[in-house]
Scaffold this motif. Sequence first.
Motif, PDB file in Angstrom:
ATOM      1  N   VAL A  96     -16.741  80.655  35.714  1.00 16.68           N
ATOM      2  CA  VAL A  96     -17.617  80.940  34.583  1.00 16.68           C
ATOM      3  C   VAL A  96     -17.075  80.127  33.415  1.00 16.68           C
ATOM      4  CG1 VAL A  96     -18.464  82.668  32.957  1.00 16.68           C
ATOM      5  CG2 VAL A  96     -18.295  83.220  35.396  1.00 16.68           C
ATOM      6  N   THR A 130     -21.291  79.828  36.741  1.00 22.38           N
ATOM      7  CA  THR A 130     -22.196  80.246  35.683  1.00 22.38           C
ATOM      8  C   THR A 130     -21.746  79.564  34.402  1.00 22.38           C
ATOM      9  OG1 THR A 130     -22.595  82.435  36.647  1.00 22.38           O
ATOM     10  CG2 THR A 130     -23.084  82.162  34.306  1.00 22.38           C
ATOM     11  N   GLU A 178     -20.567  88.438  34.799  1.00 25.41           N
ATOM     12  CA  GLU A 178     -20.775  87.269  35.657  1.00 25.41           C
ATOM     13  C   GLU A 178     -19.547  86.968  36.509  1.00 25.41           C
ATOM     14  OE1 GLU A 178     -23.466  84.959  36.341  1.00 25.41           O
ATOM     15  OE2 GLU A 178     -24.296  86.904  35.783  1.00 25.41           O
TER      16      GLU A 178
END
Length: 289
Positions: A96, A130, A178
């Motif tokens: 992420v 992400t 996430e």
Amino acid sequence: MTILVTGATGAVGRQVVQQLAKRGADVRALVRDPSKANFPVGVDVVQGDLLDVDSLRSAYSGVSTLFLLNAVVPDEYTQALIALNVAREAGIERIVYLSVIHSDLYVNVPHFAGKFGVERMIEKMGFNATILRPAYFITNDMTIKDVVTGYGIYPMPIGSKGLAMVDPRDVGEIAAIELVRREQAAGPLALDRINLVGPDTLTGADVASIWTQVLGRPITYPGDDTAGFEKNLRQFMPSWMAFDMRLMSERFLTEGMIPEAGDVERLTALLGRPLRSYRDFVSEIATSA
């Protein structure tokens, strides 16, 4: 397996660590100064630097998912590229990354352009990632509270296009969501990009109006003096950074930071609650010492 958080003692990184710990994740925090690592019990603190390959290799040992956050520094881009290459070497595939909204529009702003390059690298290297793209942090305005209350003006040159200001606490919580989603997935998940915005898109006049209502006395927005903004910033930050901030503010005036359709609804659904607003922020700090 372990989730590693870089930039763990900063405004966002600290929130990410706390939110991950709250969710029962196995968390490791990479910090330059362990004395600042006041984290929840159970968080593994390791000392290191994104330019120190040996410390990165050690920190990455046993890590399955990486939260990559780079501070705005002259070698931000180099730090990110080294961190990603060492992550690939260590077999880390789940990432992420904290980028910034409209990095593809603010192409002349150094720290935006650097993040845009990192996004491209993440995509080309095929990471299971992400990419989080936050707008202007509400808490940036902590630094101008005394100006607002003492002089009756809102001095940030944010213009009339509007900024969808976001609370770093919301950023940290969404990042944790996430990270856990990718960590717990049975297999690779598609690359995803999420704009991180607040519930309202505010102009300079809008922000001054909010301060006026909360304080109960007139606060004005004097205009879009980006040169004066740079001059003031040079009093407490390096000239290169003050100029970077000026370039960013000039793009506030021409582009704004406008959410895409559905951004607010998506974030609200992820959090399971409303996003924190600028008015909430002003109400929280207006009476604090």
